[in-house]
Write an enzyme that holds these catalytic residues in place. Structure first.
Site, PDB file in Angstrom:
ATOM      1  N   HIS A 109      -3.535  40.990  71.518  1.00 23.12           N
ATOM      2  CA  HIS A 109      -4.702  40.830  72.398  1.00 23.12           C
ATOM      3  C   HIS A 109      -4.270  40.480  73.806  1.00 23.12           C
ATOM      4  O   HIS A 109      -3.208  39.895  74.019  1.00 23.12           O
ATOM      5  CB  HIS A 109      -5.647  39.751  71.867  1.00 23.12           C
ATOM      6  CG  HIS A 109      -4.995  38.428  71.634  1.00 23.12           C
ATOM      7  ND1 HIS A 109      -4.248  38.174  70.509  1.00 23.12           N
ATOM      8  CD2 HIS A 109      -4.951  37.290  72.373  1.00 23.12           C
ATOM      9  CE1 HIS A 109      -3.789  36.941  70.557  1.00 23.12           C
ATOM     10  NE2 HIS A 109      -4.184  36.375  71.683  1.00 23.12           N
TER      11      HIS A 109
ATOM     12  N   GLY B 263       3.412  30.614  72.839  1.00 28.65           N
ATOM     13  CA  GLY B 263       2.041  30.106  72.908  1.00 28.65           C
ATOM     14  C   GLY B 263       1.039  30.902  72.104  1.00 28.65           C
ATOM     15  O   GLY B 263      -0.133  30.551  72.042  1.00 28.65           O
TER      16      GLY B 263
END
Ligand code: DGP
Length: 145
Positions: free
Chosen positions: A107, A100
């Protein structure tokens, strides 16, 4: 984008760090930068990224950078809780496109959660209203300790 590869210096978050792209800042120190996700999966969805890194994902990151980053994530999650009083906080971190991931600069997602409210779809939908994001960022920033 595969799991393996080289760091793209022109990815969106690298551009944000260089000031070449706008972002709604929540918090920064020498090591991390936190800003509002423009495709929020919930009200107050904040991203935390390392400032000095060429890691595309968690598996590539240096331990020293990672330790500063996770402390930044905790700091932001605590501020999100204090500012928005959610019932829970989802901390997410995706590695590789099949998982995904859509931006290839490491991050963490900090997503406040409220009872009975499912998370909105990932990196999709309409861009958030900038005035609303700025107001949320100010609320969260005020609670950074
Ligand atoms: P991931 O799919 O885990 O790589 O998350 C990337 C996130 O970044 C996703 O939630 C959407 C968000 N995003 C995409 N483009 C931008 C942008 O230009 N600015 C900001 N603030 N967030 C972005």
């Amino acid at each position: 984008m595969s799991f393996d590869g080289t760091y793209d210096h022109d990815n969106i978050f690298a551009k944000i760090l260089r000031g070449e792209m706008a972002s709604v800042r929540v918090f920064e120190d020498d090591h991390v930068y936190a800003f509002m996700d423009v495709f929020p999966q919930g009200r107050g969805h904040t991203l935390v990224i390392p400032k000095h890194s060429q890691a595309r994902n968690l598996l590539e990151e240096e331990p020293q950078v990672l330790s500063h980053l996770i402390l930044g994530v905790q700091r932001v999650a605590r501020a999100v809780r204090a500012a928005l009083n959610p019932d829970g906080v989802t901390i997410m971190q995706l590695n590789g496109a099949p998982a995904g991931q859509s931006v290839f600069h490491l991050h963490f997602h900090v997503v406040p959660r409220w009872e009975g409210q499912p998370m909105r779809p990932h990196a999709a939908g309409q861009m958030a209203d900038m005035a609303e994001l700025k107001a949320l960022a100010e609320q969260i920033a005020a609670k950074i300790s």
